[in-house]
Structure formats: C-alpha cells, structure tokens
Write a protein that holds these residues in place. Sequence first.
Motif, PDB file in Angstrom:
ATOM      1  N   ASN B 395       0.831  -1.211   0.000  1.00  0.00           N
ATOM      2  CA  ASN B 395       0.000   0.000   0.000  1.00  0.00           C
ATOM      3  C   ASN B 395       0.862   1.256   0.000  1.00  0.00           C
ATOM      4  N   LEU B 396       2.153   1.118  -0.370  1.00  0.00           N
ATOM      5  CA  LEU B 396       3.047   2.281  -0.430  1.00  0.00           C
ATOM      6  C   LEU B 396       3.421   2.568  -1.890  1.00  0.00           C
ATOM      7  N   SER B 397       3.568   3.815  -2.153  1.00  0.00           N
ATOM      8  CA  SER B 397       3.932   4.231  -3.518  1.00  0.00           C
ATOM      9  C   SER B 397       4.937   5.368  -3.413  1.00  0.00           C
ATOM     10  N   VAL B 398       6.000   5.281  -4.201  1.00  0.00           N
ATOM     11  CA  VAL B 398       7.076   6.295  -4.140  1.00  0.00           C
ATOM     12  C   VAL B 398       7.374   6.788  -5.555  1.00  0.00           C
ATOM     13  N   GLN B 399       7.527   8.119  -5.650  1.00  0.00           N
ATOM     14  CA  GLN B 399       7.979   8.741  -6.919  1.00  0.00           C
ATOM     15  C   GLN B 399       9.469   9.059  -6.771  1.00  0.00           C
ATOM     16  N   ALA B 400      10.277   8.516  -7.619  1.00  0.00           N
ATOM     17  CA  ALA B 400      11.730   8.739  -7.455  1.00  0.00           C
ATOM     18  C   ALA B 400      12.425   8.838  -8.825  1.00  0.00           C
ATOM     19  N   GLN B 401      13.620   9.465  -8.796  1.00  0.00           N
ATOM     20  CA  GLN B 401      14.444   9.572 -10.019  1.00  0.00           C
ATOM     21  C   GLN B 401      14.938   8.175 -10.362  1.00  0.00           C
ATOM     22  N   ARG B 402      15.003   7.911 -11.650  1.00  0.00           N
ATOM     23  CA  ARG B 402      15.459   6.593 -12.086  1.00  0.00           C
ATOM     24  C   ARG B 402      16.979   6.586 -12.126  1.00  0.00           C
ATOM     25  N   TRP B 403      17.566   5.562 -11.580  1.00  0.00           N
ATOM     26  CA  TRP B 403      19.015   5.366 -11.609  1.00  0.00           C
ATOM     27  C   TRP B 403      19.337   4.147 -12.463  1.00  0.00           C
ATOM     28  N   ARG B 404      20.461   4.313 -13.146  1.00  0.00           N
ATOM     29  CA  ARG B 404      20.904   3.203 -14.000  1.00  0.00           C
ATOM     30  C   ARG B 404      22.125   2.588 -13.359  1.00  0.00           C
ATOM     31  N   TRP B 405      22.376   1.381 -13.827  1.00  0.00           N
ATOM     32  CA  TRP B 405      23.604   0.726 -13.374  1.00  0.00           C
ATOM     33  C   TRP B 405      24.328   0.239 -14.645  1.00  0.00           C
ATOM     34  N   ASP B 406      25.516   0.705 -14.683  1.00  0.00           N
ATOM     35  CA  ASP B 406      26.344   0.240 -15.815  1.00  0.00           C
ATOM     36  C   ASP B 406      27.584  -0.407 -15.226  1.00  0.00           C
ATOM     37  N   ASN B 407      27.785  -1.614 -15.644  1.00  0.00           N
ATOM     38  CA  ASN B 407      28.906  -2.388 -15.108  1.00  0.00           C
ATOM     39  C   ASN B 407      30.171  -2.065 -15.901  1.00  0.00           C
ATOM     40  N   PRO B 408      31.136  -1.351 -15.385  1.00  0.00           N
ATOM     41  CA  PRO B 408      32.298  -0.930 -16.186  1.00  0.00           C
ATOM     42  C   PRO B 408      33.188  -2.090 -16.616  1.00  0.00           C
ATOM     43  N   SER B 409      33.282  -3.126 -15.846  1.00  0.00           N
ATOM     44  CA  SER B 409      34.132  -4.278 -16.202  1.00  0.00           C
ATOM     45  C   SER B 409      33.588  -4.954 -17.432  1.00  0.00           C
ATOM     46  N   LYS B 410      32.385  -5.050 -17.532  1.00  0.00           N
ATOM     47  CA  LYS B 410      31.752  -5.668 -18.701  1.00  0.00           C
ATOM     48  C   LYS B 410      31.964  -4.775 -19.909  1.00  0.00           C
ATOM     49  N   THR B 411      31.791  -3.488 -19.664  1.00  0.00           N
ATOM     50  CA  THR B 411      31.936  -2.527 -20.754  1.00  0.00           C
ATOM     51  C   THR B 411      33.377  -2.464 -21.203  1.00  0.00           C
ATOM     52  N   SER B 412      34.372  -2.345 -20.335  1.00  0.00           N
ATOM     53  CA  SER B 412      35.805  -2.249 -20.675  1.00  0.00           C
ATOM     54  C   SER B 412      36.292  -3.562 -21.277  1.00  0.00           C
ATOM     55  N   LYS B 413      35.844  -4.624 -20.970  1.00  0.00           N
ATOM     56  CA  LYS B 413      36.227  -5.920 -21.521  1.00  0.00           C
ATOM     57  C   LYS B 413      35.831  -5.991 -22.982  1.00  0.00           C
ATOM     58  N   ARG B 414      34.682  -5.474 -23.276  1.00  0.00           N
ATOM     59  CA  ARG B 414      34.254  -5.459 -24.658  1.00  0.00           C
ATOM     60  C   ARG B 414      35.144  -4.516 -25.444  1.00  0.00           C
ATOM     61  N   LYS B 415      35.427  -3.395 -24.787  1.00  0.00           N
ATOM     62  CA  LYS B 415      36.307  -2.446 -25.469  1.00  0.00           C
ATOM     63  C   LYS B 415      37.673  -3.078 -25.702  1.00  0.00           C
ATOM     64  N   THR B 416      38.130  -3.778 -24.787  1.00  0.00           N
ATOM     65  CA  THR B 416      39.454  -4.447 -24.920  1.00  0.00           C
ATOM     66  C   THR B 416      39.442  -5.426 -26.082  1.00  0.00           C
ATOM     67  N   ILE B 417      38.404  -6.204 -26.264  1.00  0.00           N
ATOM     68  CA  ILE B 417      38.279  -7.188 -27.354  1.00  0.00           C
ATOM     69  C   ILE B 417      38.235  -6.438 -28.680  1.00  0.00           C
TER      70      ILE B 417
END
Lengths: 218, 424
Positions: B395-417
């Motif tokens: 019965n609770l409702s909250v309005q909040a800013q959306r946050w993202r999660w970006d995993n840098p290890s996953k991203t940098s590994k792809r860049k490395t390949i």
Amino acid sequence: MTHSEQAKAHYPPHMARAFRDLRTGRHLCVDDGETYQDIRRHEDQYVAILGAMGYRLTHHPQNFYYITGGNQLNSKGVKAITLFLLILFQHLEDNKFDSDDRSWHRDLANRPFKIAELPHFATSATRMLMRNLDITDENLRDKVLRLMSRLGILELLPGDMFVFRASVYRFVDLCVAYAERPSETTSNEPSEADSENSEGTWEDLANDSDLDDDEADQ
Amino acid sequence: MRHNASEFVSFVSRHFRLVQTMCRERVRFTRDDEIVSFLQRFDFDDRGALRVILRMRELGVLRDRVGHWSPPTFLIEFLDQLAEQHSLASPKVIRGWVESSRDLVNRLLRCVEQKEGSALLTMAATILDVIEEIADVLHNVVQTVEGNCERISQEVNEYRALEDKQQMRDRLLRLVRLQDEYLTPVIRILDVNEELHATTDEISRCCIRLELRLAGLSGEVVDGAARLQREVVWLRQITIGRAEEARRELAPLVEAAVRESKIASGVHKALEHVRQQNWKWLNLTSDMSINDDKDSMLFSNVGIEGFLKVATESADPTPPQLPSHPPRTIENPTTVSDLRQELAGERHVEDLLQWIIEREPDLGLGPAMSLFHALVSSSDEATASNERSSYVRENLSVQAQRWRWDNPSKTSKRKTISARRVAK
C-alpha cells in the motif's frame, strides 16, 4: 436503559429485603411494613421467583407469609417453641372464663403477656417438661423468646413483656390438626434416638439469634 | 340409702320452681346456711327451709359430693331437656307449620283455578276461611321463631352474667347445642331456596290472582287476599331478620367455643405425647417446618473481590508454552555486497530500484529504498537519469528519479576485445 437495568426495574422493589428475611425463617406480617406490603402487591412474582429457587411461599389466612423448602430450623428449636406455646395455650384455655370475653384465641395476637407471669414454671409438671429441653426460667428469654422474636412469631416489648404476631396462629392451626389426629398415629419422623444428632445445641440457637439486648429491650 | 322414686317425683313436682332453679344454676352448697339463704328466695322461713333441706337430702334431691351438696346429674339433665322442649319449639314444629300452610295453599289454588267467575264467587266464604287459616299458620310460624330467638338471646345474656366457671362451661355447651339443634335448622327452613319461601311465593301469587278475578265482585275476599299478601311479606322480613339477629348473637360465642374446644383437645393430646417423650407423634418436621438458611452463606462483593485479589497474587506464574509449529529457518538479510555481487554479472540495469524491488519480493518498500540508497551512495556504477518513475509495494507508492547501473568491467572488456580486433 441497559438490559440489566430493565430486568431490575421489573422486580419487586423490596425483594432483596423480603428474601433475606424469609429465608432466615422470619414470618412477615403487616407489622413488617413495606416488606410485607411488597409481597402482598407482587405475590405472584414472589411465588414464581421463590419457586424457581426451590422455596414455597405460603400466604396464611391470618395474613402473614413464610417460606418452606430450604434448610430447616433444628428440631430442638422447633420443639422448644412448640412446647412453650402448648403450655401457654393450655393455661389460656383453663383460665378463659376469668376474662370478660370468655375466649382467648381470637385476641391472641393483640394482648401483651408478662414474662414473669408465664405459667411454664408454675407447677412441677410444666417445669419438668421444660427442663427436658434444658429450658429454665432463667434462660427462657434467651433460648425461646429471642428465637421466636427472630422468626417473627412474637415481638419483645420493654418492661419484660411480649406480644404475639399473627404468625402465632400457625401454631393454633397445628393444635387443631392434633385434635383431629388419632392418638395412636405414628409419623414419618425419625425416632428420638435417630434425631439426637440433628437436634442441634443451645449454642447453635444462641448463635442464631441476631438480637442485641439493646435492640430487644427497646 | 334407697330412695323412693314416687316420693322423689312428688317432691320435685311440689317444689318444681325451687328444684328447677337449683338445677339451672348448677348450685353447689358447701354449708347449710347457704342452702337456707337460697331457699329464702322462694319464701321459705327458717323452719320450713330446714325441713325442706332435710327432705331433699333424704330423697336424694340434694346429694353429698366431695365437699358440697348439689342436685344429681340425671335430674339436672332431665330438667334441662324439659325446659328446652317447652321453651324452644323444635325445628320440626316449624316445618310442620310450613307443611300445613302448603296444604292450605293447595286448597286456595283449587278455588282460584275455577274457570267460571260466578263459581268463584259462590266459594267466597270458603276462600275467606282458607285465607284466615293461612294467616293463622303464618302467625304461628312468626311467633314460634320469635319465641325461639328470644329464648336464645336470654340464654346468651344469662351466660354472660355467670360468674362461676363450671356454670359457664355448662352453659356454653348448652349454647352450642342450641345453635346446632334449633337455630341453624330454623334458618335453613327460612332460607330463600327452601320450602317456606316457595310456599309464601305461592300464597302471594294466589292472592294477586284472587284480587284480579274478584275485583268489584267480592270486596271482602279482595281485602282478605290483599291483607294476606302483606302479611306474607311481613312474615319473611320479621322471621328472617329475627333469626339472623339471634345467629349474630350466638355464632361468635359458639364458633369461639367450638374452635377453642378443638384447640384444647389438640393441646391436651400433644402434651400427653410430650410427657411420654413421644415427639414423633407431633410430626414437627412436616407440620411445622421453619426455614433457617443462614445469612452468612452469602458472599459479599467486597469480600469476594479481596479474596480473588489475594488468590491471584499468590498463584505461581504459569511457564511459557512452546508453539505447536516449529520455527521456520531465519534467512540472512540481503546486503549491499550481495546486490553488488549480483550486479557484477549484469552489464546494464536500466532501473536499479525496480531491479531491487523485483529481486527482493519479500522486502518492504522502505527497506528496499534503504538498500537502494546504500548502493547508489557507494557505487560509481550507478548514475541518475532525468526520468522519474513510480514505485509501488503493497500500500506504499514512491515517486523517485530513475538510476541506471552500468557495469564498467563488462563494458571495458568489450572495449578491450574490440581494440584487439582493430590491432590485428
């Protein structure tokens, strides 16, 4: 009004007092004022309520009420009262022609009696009968008269006197019943030996009395 | 000493008034001068009195009892009954008058029922005779009843004037007998449902018919019938009124006497049994039951409350009860490290709070927000967007800013390949 208040409103107003008096053996007559009048006005209710509790309310033709059905007064007390009245009635009958009325039972509840002039110890025969129940002229007042006062059979008066209340006619009726009973009839009562244990003691009777001397002598 | 019966009766006859008075008053003479004094009421001089006294003793008219001289019982009873018979008319006499009046009424009826007026007129003399006879009988009834009632009143007054106890007792017994044998039967005869009333009703009807049929024809008969009809009414009023008056005088005495006699008899019987220690006969348990429920057996509110308070405080506490179901396994709460570890396998989470809410379905919105706050505060991987979302849990409702999660290890590994491919 709550449910309990509504229920209470339908009960006779003096029922608590009347019940307390009746169950302790008191015979209620017009001298008992509002308590007696309450029973007279609401007799059907009293009969029903007391009947539901195992008591039987009796309205005597001489206009007094009493109940039966609960614990009974011990036999010694009843014997004492009965013997006291038998001797008195015999004395009144023997001397009735000394009065202008030439009768005694009609105004039995109106005339005062002096304790000092009672006939119970005037002859050896009556003294012996009373002594068999451990009653002497010294303890007559305490053992018999106060008990009868508690039961509403008589009222003690100042100056060592008493007057009978209407309930004394219950014993007059008893004597009439005895007149009609054959002398040889035996009753269903237990024998003298059997009843010794249930006789009670004079101490029990003394403790029964709730009259103070002051109250009795008023 | 043998008494001569003939001389006895002769003496009583000669000195009837004297003997009757001695018997009625139930005299008891203790000394000779008492007898002389009594005889002087009957005009005896001293010498004559002494002679009569001697004769009475010789014949047995006065008998020697213990300590006194008195007439014998049989003589008293005989003279009592004689007096009753001649001073009081028995109810049979009155019933006899009633029956003869009924016969006369029947004769009158036969006359009245003559169909022809002329025949009736010729019987005028007979009718008058019958009317006169009926009137005589009615008068006899009235006089007899009145006489009886007068005698009863006299007996009552004499009883009240007596001073001797024994005489009172005897007279009281006589009054009881008078009521039972004379007064009550007479009142019954006079009762509205009984014969006399029916007979007088018939007389009245006959008289009315005579008056109607012979009006203007025979004044004498008409007058006679009218007079008889009035006497019938008077008869009823007089006799019934007088009888009731006598009953009112006598009944209280008799009722009291009868009842007290019964009471005395009962008292005597009861005392006899008491003397023999036979209390069982009196049957007091059944016949004189007196209630005696002790008042102290009732609880009072104050008393019972006090008792309950003490009882409650004194009682040992009950041991805790084990639940019937075994406890379930306690799970370790989710921590930020757990979330980070799990997020390490994710490349990108678009809505971090929503991801937490979905991952922890049993967690309330508040605790989920706490975890979320702790995660974003300690992680560079979390970045806020410009969008807002609504998050609902129960019965609770909250309005909040959306946050993202970006995993840098996953991203940098792809860049490395990718860099490696380019380098080749």
